[in-house]
Design an enzyme around this catalytic site. Structure first.
Site, PDB file in Angstrom:
ATOM      1  N   HIS A 177       0.953  -1.323  -0.091  1.00 59.51           N
ATOM      2  CA  HIS A 177      -0.107   0.086   0.063  1.00 59.51           C
ATOM      3  C   HIS A 177       0.834   1.276   0.158  1.00 59.51           C
ATOM      4  O   HIS A 177       0.633   2.123  -0.833  1.00 59.51           O
ATOM      5  CB  HIS A 177      -0.916   0.021   1.308  1.00 59.51           C
ATOM      6  CG  HIS A 177      -1.759   1.176   1.453  1.00 59.51           C
ATOM      7  ND1 HIS A 177      -3.249   1.122   1.010  1.00 59.51           N
ATOM      8  CD2 HIS A 177      -1.689   2.519   1.823  1.00 59.51           C
ATOM      9  CE1 HIS A 177      -3.728   2.349   0.951  1.00 59.51           C
ATOM     10  NE2 HIS A 177      -2.774   3.007   1.584  1.00 59.51           N
ATOM     11  N   GLU A 178       1.791   1.284   0.802  1.00 64.88           N
ATOM     12  CA  GLU A 178       2.559   2.718   0.971  1.00 64.88           C
ATOM     13  C   GLU A 178       3.580   2.695  -0.113  1.00 64.88           C
ATOM     14  O   GLU A 178       3.620   3.754  -0.656  1.00 64.88           O
ATOM     15  CB  GLU A 178       3.382   2.639   2.445  1.00 64.88           C
ATOM     16  CG  GLU A 178       2.785   2.605   3.611  1.00 64.88           C
ATOM     17  CD  GLU A 178       1.649   3.677   3.720  1.00 64.88           C
ATOM     18  OE1 GLU A 178       1.686   4.513   3.059  1.00 64.88           O
ATOM     19  OE2 GLU A 178       0.518   3.453   4.336  1.00 64.88           O
ATOM     20  N   HIS A 218       1.716   4.681  -2.934  1.00 63.15           N
ATOM     21  CA  HIS A 218       1.927   5.970  -2.563  1.00 63.15           C
ATOM     22  C   HIS A 218       3.229   6.510  -2.975  1.00 63.15           C
ATOM     23  O   HIS A 218       3.190   7.473  -3.427  1.00 63.15           O
ATOM     24  CB  HIS A 218       1.558   6.215  -0.920  1.00 63.15           C
ATOM     25  CG  HIS A 218       0.203   6.255  -0.730  1.00 63.15           C
ATOM     26  ND1 HIS A 218      -0.881   7.128  -1.180  1.00 63.15           N
ATOM     27  CD2 HIS A 218      -0.538   5.783   0.430  1.00 63.15           C
ATOM     28  CE1 HIS A 218      -2.129   6.911  -0.582  1.00 63.15           C
ATOM     29  NE2 HIS A 218      -1.742   6.118   0.565  1.00 63.15           N
ATOM     30  N   GLU A 237      -4.705   7.851  -3.235  1.00 62.60           N
ATOM     31  CA  GLU A 237      -5.215   6.428  -2.704  1.00 62.60           C
ATOM     32  C   GLU A 237      -5.484   5.613  -3.777  1.00 62.60           C
ATOM     33  O   GLU A 237      -5.579   4.192  -3.234  1.00 62.60           O
ATOM     34  CB  GLU A 237      -6.400   6.792  -1.677  1.00 62.60           C
ATOM     35  CG  GLU A 237      -6.992   5.442  -0.708  1.00 62.60           C
ATOM     36  CD  GLU A 237      -5.786   5.484   0.390  1.00 62.60           C
ATOM     37  OE1 GLU A 237      -5.036   5.991   0.551  1.00 62.60           O
ATOM     38  OE2 GLU A 237      -6.124   4.412   1.022  1.00 62.60           O
TER      39      GLU A 237
HETATM   40 ZN    ZN Z   1      -3.092   5.138   1.637  1.00 65.86          ZN
END
Ligand code: ZN
Length: 491
Positions: A256-257, A260, A286
């Site tokens: 997830h990170e 980003h 996101e």
């Molecule tokens: Zn996030």
């Protein structure tokens, strides 16, 4: 030097200082000795004051008045769009009000943490009332007669309105409620079992980060209580966390990170330290983290590759085979906590918060009635009662931090991820084949080309629309979820 060049030079220093402040924040969560907390607060406060005075500096107003945007190229015009918008927001808020909001939210964090530990919403309600009142006042200054909630929302998602998001979410919610109910009627898949060496988890998470295209020469991974990514351009750092019994927490937090971080690392270097040199909105941000984590990272094809990797690292995981592993990765279970929610239930948590905070911002819901409203809505969507405030209205830190208008960007990001995935599947032949070999290059290359490299060049919704070639809606996300979980749960 032209007014535009002078403004951009000034802006570049402001952006550089903002990066320094961000690095201090990163350090606070990762490396800082505990005894430095008070001093760090003062250091960050001083940086914030410097940044605030630069963002509201009268000379910026003079440059803005002197610049004719029509004489600039497309990049210059996009820069001006950001600078004019941010300056207008910043100067409309009286300095005293901004300072009061900062003071109140810094006290509120402790009040919220104690109230949560004591399971006592009433202890948090007075300071939350104060925060809502202050942010409503701020919104009044920014909106100049417009909708108060929109003014707050647009601080995170330029161009979005509460009304448009409400319509989007109203279209999404019934399908999700129905899918959730159908899935939970089925027997729950087995989770993985056993104990997972923390060093091996971190080693595999580094490998995953590389696989998804994270550039370690311009980044690093550390551990923190709450995973986050921080920084732009050539210094974009992420954190992850480990739990001995749950390797997926570490691995999927990392993916997830990385989503980003790859967005920030992928922005055209020509935009570095300028308003275009960072992700254009929280919702678009996101969309990147979610498509990396879910549509790609939790896909059947990628789970095939991951199963092999994890078996190599950890040996027996207590699941019968690859199919059982895929089900364990995508397990849906009853729960109360947003941050632990799966793909099916996550957006229901967000829509609940969105509707409640929008009502608070518009003055149609009083903070003293918030807990009751929360519990009623939760029972409606999830079918069972909240058992204690730490599992309900006190679970998230956002409102204590003054973040009103922030929550819906999570769900908007999921909606955008659904749209992007549909377009990506069309454009990248043999995607599943690649994912099953752990080859993410074509998928992440597509996202880089159509979304990430543009930074702030296009407006948030426009960058998604241009990437997809159709108007973003909830339909692709819902269709994706219905298909995936019907297959997983034999619906
Ligand atoms: Zn996030």
């Amino acid at each position: 030097m032209s007014a535009y060049d002078e403004l951009m030079a000034f802006q570049r220093q402001t952006e550089a200082l903002a990066q320094v402040a961000g690095r201090l924040g990163w350090d606070q969560e990762t490396m800082m000795p505990a005894g430095a907390a008070e001093q760090r607060g003062e250091e960050l406060g001083a940086m914030e004051e410097v940044l605030h005075s630069r963002r509201t500096a009268p000379e910026v107003g003079q440059w803005l008045a002197a610049i004719d945007d029509a004489s600039l190229d497309a990049v210059g015009q996009a820069q001006m769009r950001h600078i004019r918008r941010n300056y207008a927001r910043a100067v409309r808020v009286p300095a005293q009000l901004a300072a009061r909001i900062a003071r109140t939210t810094s006290v509120a964090y402790g009040t919220w943490a104690r109230a949560r530990a004591d399971e006592d919403f009433a202890a948090f309600a007075p300071v939350l009332s104060e925060i809502v009142a202050l942010r409503r006042e701020e919104a009044g200054h920014i909106a100049e007669g417009g909708d108060a909630y929109d003014a707050l929302l647009q601080g995170y998602e330029p161009g979005a309105t509460g009304e448009e998001l409400a319509a989007l979410f109203d279209d999404l919610r019934p399908g999700l409620v129905a899918l959730r109910a159908a899935v939970l009627e089925q027997p729950a898949p087995q989770p993985v079992s056993g104990s997972y060496d923390l060093a091996l988890q971190l080693a595999l998470s580094r490998k995953l980060a590389e696989t998804f295209g994270y550039d370690f020469t311009r980044g690093r991974i550390d551990t923190a209580v709450h995973p986050f990514s921080s920084g732009s351009g050539s210094d974009v750092r992420i954190t992850t966390r480990t739990a001995e019994a749950d390797p997926f927490n570490c691995l999927y937090s990392t993916i997830h990170e990385v989503g980003h971080a790859c967005y920030e690392q992928g922005i055209d270097p020509a935009y570095a330290l300028s308003p275009l040199g960072q992700g254009v909105s929280l919702g678009v941000h996101e969309s990147q983290s979610r498509i990396y984590e879910n549509q790609l990272g939790r896909s059947r094809a990628f789970c095939h590759w991951l199963y092999g990797q994890m078996t190599d690292s950890f040996g027996d995981m207590g699941v019968a085979d690859e199919e059982a592993f895929y089900k364990a990765v995508n397990r849906v279970q009853r729960g109360f906590i947003r941050t632990e929610a799966d793909e099916v239930q996550y957006n229901l948590h967000i829509m609940l918060r969105f509707d409640l905070e929008r009502d608070m911002a518009r003055g149609t819901l009083e903070v003293e009635d918030l807990e009751e409203a929360w519990n009623a809505r939760f029972a409606e969507d999830f079918g069972y009662a909240v058992d204690k405030p730490s599992n309900g209205v006190l679970q998230d830190v956002h409102w204590a931090a003054g973040l009103l208008g922030y929550f819906p960007t999570y769900a908007l990001g999921n909606v955008y991820a659904g749209c992007l995935y549909l377009a990506l599947q069309d454009d990248v032949p043999g995607l599943d084949d690649q994912l099953s070999r752990g080859d993410l290059s074509a998928a992440t290359g597509w996202l880089h080309k159509y979304v990430q490299r543009h930074g702030g060049l296009h407006e948030p919704r426009a960058v998604i629309e241009q990437a997809c070639g159709f108007t973003p809606s909830e339909a692709p996300l819902l269709a994706y979820l219905e298909q995936k979980f019907a297959d997983l749960y034999d619906l």
